[in-house]
Design a protein around this motif. Structure first.
Motif, PDB file in Angstrom:
ATOM      1  N   UNK A   1       0.658  -1.171   0.051  1.00 16.61           N
ATOM      2  CA  UNK A   1      -0.041  -0.073  -0.047  1.00 16.61           C
ATOM      3  C   UNK A   1       0.962   1.228  -0.160  1.00 16.61           C
ATOM      4  N   UNK A   2       0.538   2.141  -0.704  1.00 15.81           N
ATOM      5  CA  UNK A   2       1.160   3.536  -0.798  1.00 15.81           C
ATOM      6  C   UNK A   2       0.013   4.548  -0.578  1.00 15.81           C
ATOM      7  N   UNK A   3       0.412   5.660   0.511  1.00 17.51           N
ATOM      8  CA  UNK A   3      -0.611   6.530   0.847  1.00 17.51           C
ATOM      9  C   UNK A   3      -0.027   7.867   0.648  1.00 17.51           C
ATOM     10  N   UNK A   4      -0.716   8.627  -0.186  1.00 18.89           N
ATOM     11  CA  UNK A   4      -0.537  10.056  -0.512  1.00 18.89           C
ATOM     12  C   UNK A   4      -1.419  11.010  -0.010  1.00 18.89           C
ATOM     13  N   UNK A   5      -1.027  11.947   0.782  1.00 20.35           N
ATOM     14  CA  UNK A   5      -1.826  12.954   1.465  1.00 20.35           C
ATOM     15  C   UNK A   5      -1.767  14.233   0.634  1.00 20.35           C
ATOM     16  N   UNK A   6      -2.747  14.939   0.203  1.00 22.86           N
ATOM     17  CA  UNK A   6      -3.046  16.211  -0.329  1.00 22.86           C
ATOM     18  C   UNK A   6      -3.354  17.101   0.670  1.00 22.86           C
ATOM     19  N   UNK A   7      -2.269  17.752   1.355  1.00 26.98           N
ATOM     20  CA  UNK A   7      -2.764  18.685   2.643  1.00 26.98           C
ATOM     21  C   UNK A   7      -3.540  19.915   2.114  1.00 26.98           C
ATOM     22  N   UNK A   8      -3.400  20.077   0.978  1.00 26.22           N
ATOM     23  CA  UNK A   8      -4.068  21.565   0.424  1.00 26.22           C
ATOM     24  C   UNK A   8      -5.523  21.281   0.364  1.00 26.22           C
ATOM     25  N   UNK A   9      -5.872  20.130  -0.386  1.00 22.47           N
ATOM     26  CA  UNK A   9      -7.354  19.733  -0.607  1.00 22.47           C
ATOM     27  C   UNK A   9      -7.836  18.942   0.545  1.00 22.47           C
ATOM     28  N   UNK A  10      -7.110  18.323   1.248  1.00 26.18           N
ATOM     29  CA  UNK A  10      -7.421  17.578   2.393  1.00 26.18           C
ATOM     30  C   UNK A  10      -8.237  16.429   1.811  1.00 26.18           C
ATOM     31  N   UNK A  11      -7.463  15.512   1.025  1.00 25.98           N
ATOM     32  CA  UNK A  11      -7.740  14.344   0.514  1.00 25.98           C
ATOM     33  C   UNK A  11      -6.631  13.431   0.788  1.00 25.98           C
ATOM     34  N   UNK A  12      -6.782  11.896   0.388  1.00 23.02           N
ATOM     35  CA  UNK A  12      -5.867  11.137   0.322  1.00 23.02           C
ATOM     36  C   UNK A  12      -6.024   9.943  -0.583  1.00 23.02           C
ATOM     37  N   UNK A  13      -4.855   9.436  -1.149  1.00 21.09           N
ATOM     38  CA  UNK A  13      -5.015   8.380  -2.156  1.00 21.09           C
ATOM     39  C   UNK A  13      -4.372   7.230  -1.658  1.00 21.09           C
ATOM     40  N   UNK A  14      -5.258   6.044  -1.480  1.00 22.45           N
ATOM     41  CA  UNK A  14      -4.615   4.836  -0.899  1.00 22.45           C
ATOM     42  C   UNK A  14      -4.581   3.792  -2.120  1.00 22.45           C
ATOM     43  N   UNK A  15      -3.420   3.560  -2.431  1.00 20.29           N
ATOM     44  CA  UNK A  15      -3.298   2.773  -3.627  1.00 20.29           C
ATOM     45  C   UNK A  15      -2.518   1.370  -3.462  1.00 20.29           C
ATOM     46  N   UNK A  16      -3.233   0.315  -3.572  1.00 18.81           N
ATOM     47  CA  UNK A  16      -2.650  -0.998  -3.329  1.00 18.81           C
ATOM     48  C   UNK A  16      -2.224  -1.604  -4.383  1.00 18.81           C
ATOM     49  N   UNK A  17      -1.678  -0.852  -5.449  1.00 21.81           N
ATOM     50  CA  UNK A  17      -0.731  -1.376  -6.548  1.00 21.81           C
ATOM     51  C   UNK A  17       0.361  -2.018  -5.959  1.00 21.81           C
ATOM     52  N   UNK A  18       0.660  -3.293  -6.786  1.00 23.44           N
ATOM     53  CA  UNK A  18       1.874  -4.066  -6.071  1.00 23.44           C
ATOM     54  C   UNK A  18       1.612  -5.380  -5.355  1.00 23.44           C
ATOM     55  N   UNK A  19       0.125  -5.158  -4.630  1.00 23.41           N
ATOM     56  CA  UNK A  19      -0.348  -6.250  -4.045  1.00 23.41           C
ATOM     57  C   UNK A  19      -0.303  -7.705  -5.064  1.00 23.41           C
ATOM     58  N   UNK A  20      -0.047  -8.815  -4.469  1.00 21.11           N
ATOM     59  CA  UNK A  20      -0.055  -9.831  -5.057  1.00 21.11           C
ATOM     60  C   UNK A  20      -1.247 -10.322  -5.590  1.00 21.11           C
ATOM     61  N   UNK A  21      -1.328 -10.842  -6.884  1.00 18.42           N
ATOM     62  CA  UNK A  21      -2.282 -11.321  -7.680  1.00 18.42           C
ATOM     63  C   UNK A  21      -3.329 -12.279  -7.038  1.00 18.42           C
ATOM     64  N   UNK A  22      -4.419 -12.555  -7.581  1.00 18.30           N
ATOM     65  CA  UNK A  22      -5.630 -13.418  -7.046  1.00 18.30           C
ATOM     66  C   UNK A  22      -4.854 -14.617  -6.750  1.00 18.30           C
TER      67      UNK A  22
END
Length: 967
Positions: A702-723
């Protein structure tokens, strides 16, 4: 004599500490009942408001007792009066959180006390009443010399400052008096919620009752509490301010004699029951005669505790003969749950006899003279219902029999102050009781518009939550399986017409965050058209479900003419078995969804109000390996339908009280409020990245990116193992539930967990990954195990919490007759400033372990050990919590399955803290041989074999000091 929690007195030599836990509140209820009966009121709600809390109880002819009580988090099996306590007293703190007015649960206590007490205290409910002018002529007992009155100037200054803060924060313009009244309205809502738990929740119509009000602060709020409940009458005794103490003197001597029976209704005769009860009575009378000498004072009450076969919910009814007891049981069951079973046998669980020795003190009551002149001693200004009123102030002792006073009026007593609100009137009876009645209809003025009224926002938060809690009460009490009734593995929630989560009771986190996805799937279904008077079932993990044993029951709510869909209510329960390759439907090694049980993407289980039992039975048998106990499934589904019906009824009542437009608007406002709370914490967080490896070689990234200006966050699970080919695939709904849970916990405040929490979050879950599997992927462990890995990965990426035990330690056993499932607690991870907790359910589950007595009663097993696993938490500046060791012996052959994690990969420490210990699963054969089991394993057990499960500890936080390493 000593007062007991069961409402009776006992001699000193017979008194035990366990009987004193709630003896003070019990005294108040005894006083309320005794004085109300003398006044001619036999159905009352006892309402005791003091300095730090409010106690409430229900009475309609008999003392209501609970045999399982929880006080300060400690569960006790001891007879106590059925009392509900809420943290809303005169000392409850008032504050504004930027969006909502808040009352309590924190209290100013006795020192420093309210701001008006001249000790530097904060604003409290008492101060709100001072600000409103409702506490004139308060005794001058403050200041260093104890000779000063209340500091009203200080209170006015603090409320003026708070009013300015509120205006600047949210643009809500209110005078200091309006601010104070807003806080009072919220305190009243908190107290009425408590009353609903002991009345409305159990099917009683409180409009038929008298509110018996007492406690020093009770009279200040009695009229407003009654208005919120639709009650028309309030009674206040001359000693209402100290009725708890007075009631102890009125109490009778009481003792209880019980006998377990557990006998089918048809297998015991009326005369046999009477013989059992008479023997108990003889034993009780002999014991009572050791405390008193006059046998003529002694009376007895006979009760039988009855339940339906297969249920653990017994109800206590008076016994005179079998038929009258049966009818009383059915009436009480229907009143509480809205239905009765016609095809289930009754079981007489136990008998009880209450021995009562009459207290002669009961004869001493007051009468009032009729020749006193009733004159006010003062006329003052009181702010109530958003306007100022000229208000007469009377002393209680100056009011003569027959005096009628129309509100607003203030009555001063030596131990309390009573407010008669506008629209109410008070009358002094011949017994010197003050009876308040409403003589004008209530005018409800609500702020309805595009912006949320910060007072009504808090009130609606409480209302929505209360409905979900009432649904949960009905579900727990009517369910059949141990899973739902004992382990509380269920959840209830409300949704808007777009299937967005509005409010939930504090049930299972993994359910609550994902249940909305099921409702959405139902709305978007091509095979289902939502109609009135229908109820739907689904459990497909590819349509918003979690794993197959979690069955969601959804009820749509339409307007009166059925032309508009308004809301949904839903309940999700973990069923004991839905088929599949192992009893309990939690297989260790499933690779295809059909190996885990029956599956439905949506089916109708109620059509035109009729339960579709045959269709359900057909579905339960539709899998290659069908459900093993359809009767149990059907009973639990009926309980879920009953729970949903309770939610439907309470929402309809809310609409009648507040209008549909207002309810719909505040459904949106509470979501906006939750979104704003999450936005406010995002700027305090930092970007992060984390990789959490599973025992089977897969990984959560998981990679978490915080946009402090807009007060939003992106939570990206790319790279997690396949099914995966295993069953550790977690449906996307589970992943979203984990994200919702984590960000909700980061808001260190009391906000509802609803769909608004996800609004500022952009969640990216790669398709065909193990967090977004496609049919026919096996998923049973994804819900219970992978969800825990996701949560720990999120906390790790944010750097705020070490890994917890990371497993629910799912243990199932059974055969064709028995099916049992439990999750086992472990160690919680440590964080900055705190150690992890020992022996707790962590993160995505908070289910309760089955009581040993129930486990051994319902299943052929013995619980050999259940203890804390010492030193299993990771060391650090703050130490991880310890896991547990649990050993169960089997008294007949069975199959058992363990589905667990962190048996190879240890729960991680953080910021140089050390990892917790891994868990260990062991089969101990009857001959003593020990065989180590895999993290996910299935074994066949012979008689006297044992399974031992040692659960992981939590990780530590921060570097260890040398002393810790040495120890």
């Amino acid at each position: 004599m000593f007062m007991q929690s069961n409402g009776g007195l006992t001699a000193a030599q017979n008194f035990q500490g366990k009987d004193s836990i709630l003896s003070g509140p019990a005294g108040g209820i005894v006083g309320a009942i005794a004085t109300s009966k003398k006044a001619g009121f036999n159905k009352i709600i006892a309402f005791d408001m003091g300095g730090t809390s409010t106690d409430v109880a229900h009475f309609a002819g008999e003392l209501e007792r609970s045999y399982e009580t929880e006080v300060a988090g400690v569960r006790m099996r001891v007879p106590t009066m059925n009392i509900h306590t809420v943290a809303a007293g005169g000392g409850s703190l008032l504050y504004f959180d930027g969006l909502r007015y808040r009352v309590g649960p924190e209290s100013a206590g006795a020192n420093p006390g309210p701001a008006g007490y001249r000790r530097g205290g904060p604003l409290t409910v008492t101060d709100a009443n001072i600000m409103l002018g409702k506490l004139p002529l308060f005794p001058a007992v403050f200041g260093e010399q104890g000779n000063l009155s209340l500091d009203s100037e200080k209170v006015e200054h603090l409320f003026s400052r708070l009013a300015k803060k509120i205006t600047s924060s949210c643009g809500d313009h209110r005078s200091p008096q309006q601010v104070a009244e807003g806080f009072i309205d919220i305190a009243v809502e908190n107290m009425t919620t408590a009353i609903k738990k002991i009345s409305v929740q159990k099917g009683y119509n409180v409009s038929e009752y008298t509110l018996c009000c007492y406690g020093a602060a009770g009279g200040q709020h009695a009229c407003k509490v009654a208005d919120r409940l639709g009650m028309k009458r309030v009674m206040l005794h001359p000693f209402s301010g100290v009725l708890s103490a007075y009631g102890m003197g009125l109490a009778d001597l009481r003792l209880l004699k019980d006998q377990a029976l557990e006998q089918p209704w048809d297998e015991i005769s009326n005369s046999q029951l009477k013989d059992h009860l008479l023997k108990l009575e003889q034993l009780g009378q002999a014991e009572m005669l050791l405390q008193i000498s006059d046998q003529e004072k002694i009376s007895s009450l006979f009760r039988v505790n009855i339940r339906y076969s297969g249920s653990d919910t017994s109800l206590s009814v008076f016994f005179s003969d079998k038929e009258s007891s049966r009818l009383a049981f059915q009436k009480q069951y229907y009143q509480q749950f809205g239905f009765i079973y016609t095809d289930k046998q009754l079981i007489i669980e136990s008998l009880s006899v209450e021995i009562i020795a009459n207290n002669a003190v009961n004869k001493g009551f007051f009468t009032q003279q009729s020749n006193i002149t009733s004159k006010p001693i003062l006329v003052t200004d009181v702010f109530s219902n958003n306007k100022t009123h000229k208000t007469s102030v009377f002393k209680r002792e100056s009011l003569s029999q027959g005096t009628t006073l129309k509100g607003p009026v203030i009555i001063i007593e030596p131990t309390a102050t009573i407010i008669i609100e506008p629209g109410w009137q008070g009358e002094i009876t011949a017994r010197n009781d003050l009876i308040l009645t409403r003589f004008q209809p209530i005018k409800r003025l609500l702020a309805v518009g595009t912006s949320a009224d910060p007072v009504m926002l808090e009130i609606f938060n409480k209302l929505f939550m209360s409905i979900a809690e009432q649904m949960g009460f009905v579900l727990q009490k009517t369910a059949y399986s141990v899973n739902i009734k004992e382990r509380l593995d269920f959840s209830c929630a409300l949704f808007d017409a777009n299937a967005q989560l509005i409010a939930n009771a504090p049930h299972i986190p993994v359910h609550l965050g994902s249940m909305g996805e099921s409702v959405i799937a139902l709305v978007e279904s091509e095979i289902i058209t939502i109609k009135p008077k229908e109820v739907y079932l689904l459990n497909s993990p590819y349509q918003g479900g979690t794993h197959l044993p979690d069955i969601t029951v959804v009820t749509p709510i339409f307007n009166k003419d059925n032309s508009q869909l308004l809301f949904f209510v839903a309940s999700r329960g973990h069923h004991a078995d839905v088929g599949g390759i192992s009893p309990g439907s939690m297989p260790a090694n499933s690779q295809h969804i059909e190996q885990e049980g029956v599956l439905s993407a949506g089916m109708k289980i109620v059509i035109n109000g009729k339960f579709q039992e045959q269709a359900i039975r057909k579905w339960l048998q539709s899998s290659p390996i069908p459900a093993r106990n359809p009767e149990q499934n059907i009973a639990d589904l009926q309980a879920q339908i009953a729970a949903n019906n309770k939610g439907l009824l309470e929402l309809q009542k809310m609409i009648e009280q507040y209008t549909l437009q207002t309810v719909l608007q505040y459904m949106q406002h509470v979501q906006n409020n939750a979104a704003a709370c999450v936005r406010n914490i995002l700027p305090t967080l930092s970007d992060g990245h984390f990789v959490n490896p599973l025992d089977n070689g897969a990984k959560i990234v998981v990679k978490i990116q915080i946009n402090k200006t807009h007060k939003t966050a992106t939570i990206d699970f790319t790279g997690t193992s396949n099914q995966q080919s295993t069953n550790f695939n977690a449906p996307a709904s589970v992943c979203k539930a984990a994200v919702l849970y984590v960000f909700r916990t980061l808001v260190k405040d009391d906000i509802p967990l609803n769909a608004g929490c996800l609004t500022p979050l952009n969640i990216i879950i790669p398709k065909d990954s193990m967090l977004n599997p496609q049919y026919p992927a096996a998923v049973v462990a994804g819900n219970v195990e992978t969800s825990q890995y996701i949560v720990d990965a999120l906390y790790g990426a944010l750097g705020v919490l070490a890994g917890s035990q990371g497993s629910m330690n799912n243990f199932t056993f059974g055969n064709d007759r028995y099916q049992y499932y439990e999750t086992i607690c472990g160690g919680a991870g440590a964080g900055f400033g705190f150690n992890g907790s020992d022996a707790v359910q962590t993160h995505m589950t908070n289910s309760r372990i089955t009581d040993p007595e129930v486990l051994e009663w319902r299943f052929p097993v013995l619980l050999e050990e259940f203890s804390i696993r010492k030193n299993s938490g990771g060391s650090g500046q703050w130490i991880g919590g310890n896991g547990v060791s649990r050993t169960i012996k089997f008294l007949q052959p069975m199959s058992a399955t363990i589905l667990s994690s962190h048996r190879l990969q240890a729960p991680f420490g953080i910021h140089h803290g050390l990892s917790g210990q891994v868990g260990v699963n062991t089969l101990i054969k009857a001959n003593g041989k020990k065989i180590k089991l895999n993290a996910c394993d299935q074994v066949n057990l012979d008689t006297n074999d044992m399974i031992q499960i040692e659960t992981p500890g939590g990780g530590g936080y921060g570097a260890c000091c040398d002393a810790q390493l040495m120890s």
